[in-house]
Design an enzyme around this catalytic site. Structure first.
Site, short mmCIF file in Angstrom:
data_model
loop_
_atom_site.label_atom_id
_atom_site.label_comp_id
_atom_site.label_asym_id
_atom_site.label_seq_id
_atom_site.Cartn_x
_atom_site.Cartn_y
_atom_site.Cartn_z
N ASN A 103 0.87 -1.30 0.14
CA ASN A 103 0.17 0.11 -0.21
C ASN A 103 1.04 1.36 0.10
O ASN A 103 0.50 2.44 0.31
CB ASN A 103 -1.02 0.15 1.28
N PHE A 116 2.63 2.55 2.11
CA PHE A 116 2.82 3.04 3.36
C PHE A 116 4.32 3.59 3.84
O PHE A 116 4.33 4.72 3.98
CB PHE A 116 2.20 2.41 4.66
N GLY A 162 6.77 1.88 1.91
CA GLY A 162 7.51 1.35 0.75
C GLY A 162 7.50 2.52 -0.43
O GLY A 162 6.73 3.48 -0.27
N ILE A 176 -7.89 -10.48 -0.24
CA ILE A 176 -7.33 -10.42 -1.44
C ILE A 176 -7.43 -11.93 -2.02
O ILE A 176 -7.00 -12.85 -1.06
CB ILE A 176 -6.13 -9.97 -1.94
N TYR A 229 3.57 -2.80 18.00
CA TYR A 229 4.31 -3.74 17.07
C TYR A 229 4.50 -4.99 17.88
O TYR A 229 4.28 -6.09 17.15
CB TYR A 229 5.58 -2.78 16.77
N LYS A 250 2.77 -8.40 16.52
CA LYS A 250 3.65 -9.71 15.83
C LYS A 250 3.51 -10.80 16.48
O LYS A 250 3.73 -11.91 16.16
CB LYS A 250 5.06 -9.09 15.86
#
Ligand code: NAD
Ligand code: UDP
Length: 313
Positions: A34, A36, A38, A63, A145, A149
């Site tokens: 998306n 963000f 990248g 997806i 985070y 994770k």
């Protein structure tokens, strides 16, 4: 035989190196991102390849794609990015991973989850083995985070147990190299950019905390071996050579020929004191160990940043 492989987060730092390696090995690669953290420029050179396809998509939305393998990397990785919108980080870790696993289940793909040394929190054992359950603050600034994770790992093993999905879990320790974002706030990119721009080098705390830095090419090699293996338990991937942050600063300053001064700043809350992977499992079960020493890797990383900075001016 060539495979069709999905890389989520494929336009990011690690993802773009992975896509490049997988295409070079003759696979068809679908890169989902998306953008963000990248960037298109990370995958620019791949866009002309027939074997490469980019899909702009948020993995928090489901997806369906026919693929044989999924490397699920989509998630901001640097503390400044994952703390900017903590709810979104949790959603990406949990809902995003759920969608990657659901896709794997639906099309019968094998899936590798990019986990992290952060699941060990501020570790009370050293070096960290996979059997260690960790010391994570569930309500601190890193929790979005770290706990996200940890939940991603729990989801992965649950899909394996309940639905027989073939999962692989890579616990990645600090990895660096060309294409890191210059503003992403991680220590290697910060120090290199600060030295090249003759700005002060920001040392958080006294710089006595340690990290173990793995060069990106070594890590990608570990990813590919793990995916091809029969190892469904989590595997630490990182370089066990341990350095203090101060040592890293001095090394980068020396290698760039910079005269930047050290600027001591406050240590962020819950910043882990020591980190070093025990990679026995990766060595024994994947035949993997990192080859590239910190100085060699820094040389390539500094050259890449130098090129990019010169290009700007
Ligand atoms: P990065 O920020 O460069 O890459 C992450 C990519 O994911 C980016 O391209 C971003 O745009 C994309 N992304 C984020 N949220 C998304 C979403 N909801 N949908 C689709 N795409 C999304 O970071 P990186 O260093 O390449 O890290 C990749 C993976 O490896 C992450 O999962 C990270 O947690 C893990 N990891 C990295 C390190 C490291 O040292 N680099 C260490 C531990 C774990
Ligand atoms: N750090 C630092 N100066 C910086 C950026 C980071 O001293 O400009 C320290 C940070 O406090 C941490 C270590 O370097 O102890 C690694 O930080 P990074 O954000 O790269 O990764 P993580 O903390 O997730 O391992």
């Amino acid at each position: 035989m060539a495979k069709r492989i999905l890389v989520t987060g494929g336009a990011g730092f690690l993802g773009s190196h992975l896509c490049q390696r997988l295409v070079a090995k003759g696979n068809d690669v679908v890169c989902l991102d998306n953008l963000f953290t990248g960037r298109r420029e990370n995958i620019d050179r791949l866009l002309d390849e027939h074997a490469f396809q980019f899909i702009r998509h948020d993995i928090c939305d489901p997806i369906v794609l026919e693929v044989d393998e999924i490397y699920h990397l989509a998630c901001p990785a640097s503390p400044i990015h994952y703390q900017r919108n903590p709810v979104r980080t949790i959603r990406t870790c949990v809902q995003g991973t759920l969608h990657a696993l659901e896709l794997a289940r639906e099309v019968g793909a094998r899936v590798l989850i990019a986990s992290t040394s952060e699941i060990y929190g501020d570790p009370l054992t050293h070096p960290q083995q996979e059997a260690y359950w960790g010391n994570v603050n569930p309500i601190g600034p890193r929790a979005c985070y770290d706990e996200g994770k940890r939940c991603a790992e729990a989801l992965a093993v649950s899909y394996a147990r309940q639905y027989d999905v073939q999962v692989r879990i890579a616990r990645i320790f600090n990895t660096y190299g060309p294409r890191m974002h210059e503003n992403d706030g991680r220590v290697v990119s910060n120090f290199v950019v600060q030295c090249l721009r003759s700005r002060p080098i920001t040392i958080f705390g006294q710089g006595q905390q340690t990290r173990s830095f793995c060069y990106v090419d070594d890590l990608i090699d570990g990813f590919i071996r793990l995916m091809a293996s029969g190892v469904s338990d989590p595997v630490n991937l990182g370089n066990p050579a341990e350095f203090t942050i101060l040592q890293l600063a001095q090394m980068v300053r020396g290698m760039t020929g910079s005269s930047s001064q050290l600027l001591y700043e406050q240590l962020p809350e819950d910043d882990p004191v020591r980190r070093k992977p025990d990679i026995t499992r990766a060595v024994e079960q994947l035949g993997w160990h990192p080859e590239i020493k910190l100085e060699q890797g820094l040389e390539k990383t500094i050259a890449d940043f130098r090129r990019r900075i010169q290009h700007e001016t």
